[in-house]
Structure formats: structure tokens, C-alpha cells
Design an enzyme around this catalytic site. Structure first.
Site, PDB file in Angstrom:
ATOM      1  N   ARG A 151       0.838  -1.188   0.000  1.00  0.00           N
ATOM      2  CA  ARG A 151       0.000   0.000   0.000  1.00  0.00           C
ATOM      3  C   ARG A 151       0.884   1.253   0.000  1.00  0.00           C
ATOM      4  O   ARG A 151       2.049   1.214   0.389  1.00  0.00           O
ATOM      5  CB  ARG A 151      -0.915   0.023   1.227  1.00  0.00           C
ATOM      6  CG  ARG A 151      -1.820  -1.198   1.358  1.00  0.00           C
ATOM      7  CD  ARG A 151      -2.610  -1.139   2.656  1.00  0.00           C
ATOM      8  NE  ARG A 151      -3.508  -2.278   2.818  1.00  0.00           N
ATOM      9  CZ  ARG A 151      -3.189  -3.421   3.420  1.00  0.00           C
ATOM     10  NH1 ARG A 151      -1.972  -3.564   3.934  1.00  0.00           N
ATOM     11  NH2 ARG A 151      -4.074  -4.396   3.536  1.00  0.00           N
ATOM     12  N   LYS A 175      -1.465  -2.419   8.029  1.00  0.00           N
ATOM     13  CA  LYS A 175      -2.576  -1.903   8.813  1.00  0.00           C
ATOM     14  C   LYS A 175      -2.570  -2.517  10.208  1.00  0.00           C
ATOM     15  O   LYS A 175      -2.282  -3.705  10.364  1.00  0.00           O
ATOM     16  CB  LYS A 175      -3.907  -2.222   8.124  1.00  0.00           C
ATOM     17  CG  LYS A 175      -4.182  -1.377   6.884  1.00  0.00           C
ATOM     18  CD  LYS A 175      -5.570  -1.654   6.351  1.00  0.00           C
ATOM     19  CE  LYS A 175      -5.908  -0.740   5.190  1.00  0.00           C
ATOM     20  NZ  LYS A 175      -7.285  -0.996   4.674  1.00  0.00           N
ATOM     21  N   HIS A 249      -2.863   2.527  -6.056  1.00  0.00           N
ATOM     22  CA  HIS A 249      -3.630   1.322  -5.746  1.00  0.00           C
ATOM     23  C   HIS A 249      -3.831   0.475  -7.007  1.00  0.00           C
ATOM     24  O   HIS A 249      -4.000  -0.744  -6.913  1.00  0.00           O
ATOM     25  CB  HIS A 249      -4.976   1.693  -5.138  1.00  0.00           C
ATOM     26  CG  HIS A 249      -5.369   0.790  -4.004  1.00  0.00           C
ATOM     27  ND1 HIS A 249      -4.643   0.693  -2.832  1.00  0.00           N
ATOM     28  CD2 HIS A 249      -6.401  -0.075  -3.868  1.00  0.00           C
ATOM     29  CE1 HIS A 249      -5.217  -0.183  -2.031  1.00  0.00           C
ATOM     30  NE2 HIS A 249      -6.273  -0.667  -2.628  1.00  0.00           N
ATOM     31  N   ARG A 252      -1.154  -1.957  -7.110  1.00  0.00           N
ATOM     32  CA  ARG A 252      -1.430  -3.042  -6.169  1.00  0.00           C
ATOM     33  C   ARG A 252      -2.415  -4.032  -6.795  1.00  0.00           C
ATOM     34  O   ARG A 252      -2.243  -5.252  -6.690  1.00  0.00           O
ATOM     35  CB  ARG A 252      -2.000  -2.456  -4.877  1.00  0.00           C
ATOM     36  CG  ARG A 252      -2.346  -3.460  -3.783  1.00  0.00           C
ATOM     37  CD  ARG A 252      -2.633  -2.693  -2.494  1.00  0.00           C
ATOM     38  NE  ARG A 252      -3.357  -3.464  -1.500  1.00  0.00           N
ATOM     39  CZ  ARG A 252      -2.793  -4.289  -0.619  1.00  0.00           C
ATOM     40  NH1 ARG A 252      -1.476  -4.457  -0.634  1.00  0.00           N
ATOM     41  NH2 ARG A 252      -3.513  -4.931   0.274  1.00  0.00           N
ATOM     42  N   HIS A 275      -3.816  -9.082   3.362  1.00  0.00           N
ATOM     43  CA  HIS A 275      -5.250  -9.082   3.609  1.00  0.00           C
ATOM     44  C   HIS A 275      -5.572  -9.957   4.813  1.00  0.00           C
ATOM     45  O   HIS A 275      -5.082 -11.078   4.923  1.00  0.00           O
ATOM     46  CB  HIS A 275      -6.014  -9.616   2.394  1.00  0.00           C
ATOM     47  CG  HIS A 275      -6.121  -8.632   1.284  1.00  0.00           C
ATOM     48  ND1 HIS A 275      -6.440  -8.984  -0.018  1.00  0.00           N
ATOM     49  CD2 HIS A 275      -5.959  -7.282   1.257  1.00  0.00           C
ATOM     50  CE1 HIS A 275      -6.462  -7.915  -0.776  1.00  0.00           C
ATOM     51  NE2 HIS A 275      -6.178  -6.863  -0.029  1.00  0.00           N
ATOM     52  N   TYR A 284     -10.175 -10.276  -6.739  1.00  0.00           N
ATOM     53  CA  TYR A 284      -9.302 -10.325  -7.913  1.00  0.00           C
ATOM     54  C   TYR A 284      -9.592 -11.526  -8.803  1.00  0.00           C
ATOM     55  O   TYR A 284      -9.234 -11.529  -9.977  1.00  0.00           O
ATOM     56  CB  TYR A 284      -7.832 -10.327  -7.467  1.00  0.00           C
ATOM     57  CG  TYR A 284      -7.440  -9.047  -6.776  1.00  0.00           C
ATOM     58  CD1 TYR A 284      -7.215  -7.889  -7.504  1.00  0.00           C
ATOM     59  CD2 TYR A 284      -7.340  -8.988  -5.390  1.00  0.00           C
ATOM     60  CE1 TYR A 284      -6.886  -6.705  -6.869  1.00  0.00           C
ATOM     61  CE2 TYR A 284      -7.007  -7.808  -4.744  1.00  0.00           C
ATOM     62  CZ  TYR A 284      -6.785  -6.676  -5.496  1.00  0.00           C
ATOM     63  OH  TYR A 284      -6.470  -5.504  -4.866  1.00  0.00           O
TER      64      TYR A 284
END
Length: 303
Positions: A151, A175, A249, A252, A275, A284
Site C-alpha cells: 500500500r 494496517k 492502488h 497493487r 489481507h 481479484y
């Protein structure tokens, strides 16, 4: 005297989110805007404290948001922010019921992530001038975003010590301060090596500090921000093509799509992207199915 709702209550709430929930700066900023928006609504409704909110007020707020034309994603985030805020107030014993507890989040629109094709990427990578410091930095930036799928917030926090050239890995803090090691390819490592030995030293001379532990620097020789990275990507895309629109993004998305297109296991891609839930990565697979469908329709004589 009117109670200051999001000063008295909000400050402690954000400390709770930062310390106990490990919320990212971007999450805290978004929640701050959402609570501020709700505070303005309360003022308009002559409600002196968020503790006075009830089901009727929540329904009025929903109507207010719909009338302002917010998209589903924005609505979902605002509801989530307020639900979390009121859950915190219950935890502190300041209220007995959460007025947002039974609210249903609007279903998100399924948007297929935008990604770049191999030819588009090749044209992009060929557009950099290896003799210029900023071009060396930008090439290293694009290479690392595509090679690792990290990210923007993770990329601007990469330090020199996070790159292991011998193992071909990069340390990433994601995150919620979750840490992971991600493989990084030879093209990206070569670009980073060239940048750190040349362009980065040139940029560092423009800074009064003359030293920095961060990998990517701006034109002033100080650590680049996530906004700075977005600006670089947008500017470079416009320079390469008038029709090619992409964000950090998008790189990504491209990273994940190309891996799945070439047979990578979805759980491996999940780990590489950082994730938490597999369902996020499964988006995806829709991209690859859509791509196969387009190829079929274009190539099959009786499609």
C-alpha cells in the site's frame, strides 16, 4: 452550558482507537471527519449531546446522508465509524444502548479493480531517464509498488534497513501495525540499488538534516508522504499517456491480478497483500474471470 460532544468524548475515543485498536492514521482521519459531520447534524437538530441520539435521530441522519448524495462506500464508512463510537460510549458506561447497533450497512457495489496490462507497464518503465535523480527515485517507486503490491502508506514508511538485498525481501508494517516480509524481484532491487547509490544521495543534499532512514525522499530531500507518492504516480501516468489513468492502488491491483493470471495460489496472494480476510483477495478472481471472458469473446469464432 452545552457539552462539547466530540471534544470531551471524541478525544478519549481516538486515544482508544489508536492505542487499543491500532487504528491507522488514515482511519483516524476518516473517523474524525465522520464524527465532525455527525456533530454538525446534531447542531442542526438542536441536540446538545451525542448521548441523546436515539433510533429516530439515526433514521433522520440516514435520510440526511442520502439527500446529500453520498455513495454506498461513504455511507458504509460513516455508519461504521458511528457504530464504533457509540460502542465505545457503551464500554465506558456513558450510554446503555447503541442507536447504530441495528443499522444495516448498504451493500457495496462490486467494482472490478483497475489494473494495467504488461504492455502498458513496459511503456511506463521505459519512460524514465536513468540520468536524473527524480527519475531514478520514481522508477524505484513504481518498481517496488508493482513488485510487492504494498500500500502507499506502507511504501512511504519503508526504511533503508527494511530492504534485504541478499534474501530479496522487504519488511512491511501494514494496517494495525501488522508486520510481514514480502519477496521483491530483481528488477525492483536493481532500481532501488541504483537510486540509493545515486539519485537518493543527490536529493539528500537538498535537506538540512543530511541524513534520513527512509528510502523514498521528496524533491527537498525529506521523507515523501503518501500524498506525495500519489502525486508522483498521477503525474507520471499523464506524461506517458493521455488515456492511461492509474493510481498507486492500481499497481497493487495489477500485482495481484498478474499473480493470479499466472497461476499463483490465492492464499499466497492474500499473504503477500496483507489481507486479513480471504474474501478481500477473492475480488481479484472476478478480474481474471472477466479477462478470460473478454479474451474468449474476442478470439472464439462463434463467441
Amino acid at each position: 452550558m452545552k457539552e462539547a460532544p466530540f471534544q470531551a468524548l471524541g478525544e478519549n475515543f481516538f486515544k482508544f482507537m489508536q492505542v487499543e485498536k491500532n487504528a491507522s492514521p488514515m482511519t483516524l482521519e476518516a473517523y474524525s471527519l465522520d464524527l465532525s459531520d455527525f456533530e454538525k447534524f446534531l447542531d442542526a437538530e438542536a441536540v446538545s449531546s451525542p448521548k441523546e441520539a436515539d433510533d429516530r435521530l439515526v433514521r433522520l441522519y440516514f435520510t440526511h446522508l442520502y439527500d446529500k448524495g453520498y455513495k454506498r462506500t461513504s455511507l458504509s464508512r460513516k455508519i461504521s465509524a458511528l457504530r464504533t463510537f457509540y460502542k465505545y460510549l457503551m464500554r465506558e458506561g456513558l450510554i446503555t444502548e447503541n442507536p447504530f447497533a441495528l443499522t444495516t450497512l448498504p451493500k457495496k457495489e462490486l467494482r472490478l479493480p483497475h489494473f494495467l496490462y504488461a504492455k502498458e507497464l513496459e511503456a511506463l518503465f521505459q519512460s524514465f531517464d536513468a540520468s536524473k535523480a527524480l527519475d531514478q527515485r520514481d522508477l524505484a517507486l513504481f518498481e517496488i509498488l508493482y513488485a510487492t503490491g504494498i500500500r502507499v502508506s506502507e511504501c512511504c514508511n519503508v526504511k533503508l534497513s527494511h530492504i534485504d538485498f541478499s534474501l530479496g525481501t522487504i519488511f512491511v508494517k501494514g494496517k494495525g501495525n501488522k508486520e510481514r516480509y514480502t519477496p521483491i524481484g530483481s528488477f525492483a532491487l536493481d532500481a532501488i540499488d541504483r537510486y540509493t547509490k545515486n539519485g537518493r544521495l543527490h536529493l539528500l543534499k537538498k535537506s538540512s538534516h543530511k541524513d534520513s532512514e527512509y528510502l523514498f525522499l521528496n524533491h527537498l530531500g525529506t521523507p515523501i508522504t503518501d500524498r506525495g507518492i500519489r502525486h508522483v504516480v498521477t503525474k507520471r501516468m499523464k506524461k506517458v499517456s493521455l488515456t492511461l489513468h492509474a493510481s498507486p492502488h492500481s499497481l497493487r491491483h495489477t500485482f495481484a491480478t498478474h499473480l493470479l493470471d499466472n497461476g499463483a495460489d490465492i492464499r499466497a496472494v492474500q499473504d503477500l497483500l496483507g489481507h486479513e480476510n480471504l474474501s478481500t483477495t477473492q475480488l481479484y478472481t472476478h478480474v481474471t474471470k472477466e479477462r478470460l471472458k473478454n479474451v474468449y469473446q474476442q478470439a472464439h469464432p462463434r463467441a
